[in-house]
Design an enzyme around this catalytic site. Structure first.
Site, PDB file in Angstrom:
ATOM      1  N   LYS A  98       0.906  -1.707  -0.060  1.00 24.89           N
ATOM      2  CA  LYS A  98       0.329  -0.372   0.086  1.00 24.89           C
ATOM      3  C   LYS A  98       1.086   1.250   0.184  1.00 24.89           C
ATOM      4  O   LYS A  98       2.272   1.132   0.761  1.00 24.89           O
ATOM      5  CB  LYS A  98      -1.266  -0.168   1.301  1.00 24.89           C
ATOM      6  N   ASP A 112      -1.832  -1.608  10.679  1.00 21.55           N
ATOM      7  CA  ASP A 112      -1.580  -1.321   9.028  1.00 21.55           C
ATOM      8  C   ASP A 112      -2.783  -3.080   9.092  1.00 21.55           C
ATOM      9  O   ASP A 112      -3.880  -2.585   8.335  1.00 21.55           O
ATOM     10  CB  ASP A 112      -0.540  -1.111   8.536  1.00 21.55           C
TER      11      ASP A 112
END
Length: 265
Positions: A46, A174
């Site tokens: 990401k 995350d």
């Protein structure tokens, strides 16, 4: 330096469902169920299209507001049931600097076994590491989220969404984003609050340049804590990006706001 010209991933699948495959004799595969065959998955990285620190909790964790976007660049993970009497193991390929001890892949399997509350056979993981470490790309978190889903498939477990999220939060800040899947999200809290966003218009390409060294997340936050207090400019930038989503205005909104507030940050 290493440069990657990459695009956001194919949003037709996510690591929690259709990315999981049982390896067949001719490659490819079918959706995973508990079998003796290896389970394979792609764990995409990401990027943050803006990140603001919005507070520090009493336990020392930083609260944030960020726009996460998943990428096609990713690691490949494979797991097979090793059998009774074997402990979980991990072999890392292509990146000798990636540690095995404390790796989120093994921690994910341990957490899921703890949740199941019964003896389960050992798992043998093979991780082909492509996501650069220490660049904020979420490689370890992506691997941990993939390992949660893969271990569940290998063991024939079916934790509900609430359990998956709680385990993901315990793995790392995350991990919930990767565990929930999807192309993009507005992430707040310490990372446990994930508001999904749609596919970005036009699926813009990204040139990712990785310098020779990396930065450890705890060290980055310690450096931030040593800075004088900053204003709300960064949080406003993230809010504007989220409000404008899914339109990415080329060199527009993100670049303009970044230039305007660099001195404040």
């Amino acid at each position: 330096k290493t440069a990657y010209e990459i695009r956001p991933r194919d949003w037709s699948s996510d690591v929690c469902s259709s990315d999981l495959r049982v390896a067949g004799p001719r490659g490819g595969g079918r959706p995973a169920r508990a079998t003796g065959r290896p389970v394979i998955a792609h764990a995409g990285a990401k990027i943050n299209l803006g990140l603001a620190i919005t507070g520090i909790r009493p336990d020392g964790y930083h609260e944030l507001s960020s726009l996460f976007v998943r990428l096609a660049l990713g690691d490949d993970l494979e797991v097979a049931v090793a059998g009774e009497g074997h402990s979980d193991s991990l072999v890392v390929l292509d990146d000798p600097a990636c540690p095995v001890e404390g790796n989120l892949v093994l921690r994910a399997a341990a957490l899921l076994r703890e949740w199941a509350g019964r003896p389960l056979p050992g798992l043998a993981f093979r991780l082909r590491k492509r996501i650069p470490m220490g660049g904020g790309l979420g490689g370890g978190s992506a691997d941990g989220a993939a390992a949660l889903a893969m271990a569940a498939a290998a063991w024939g477990l079916d934790p509900d969404a609430e359990v998956r999220l709680s385990l993901a939060v315990r793995l790392g800040a995350d991990v919930p984003f990767f565990a929930l899947g999807g192309p993009a999200a507005h992430v707040t809290g310490i990372g446990e609050r994930v508001r999904p966003l749609p596919v970005p218009d036009g699926s813009p390409g990204i040139l990712l340049v990785v310098p020779g060294g990396g930065l450890a997340t705890p060290a980055v936050y310690r450096a931030y804590d040593a800075l004088p207090p900053v204003g709300p400019a960064a949080a406003r930038t993230v809010d504007e990006l989220v409000g404008a989503w899914p339109v990415l205005d080329g060199p527009g909104l993100a670049a303009r706001r970044s230039e305007e507030h660099t001195s404040e940050l």
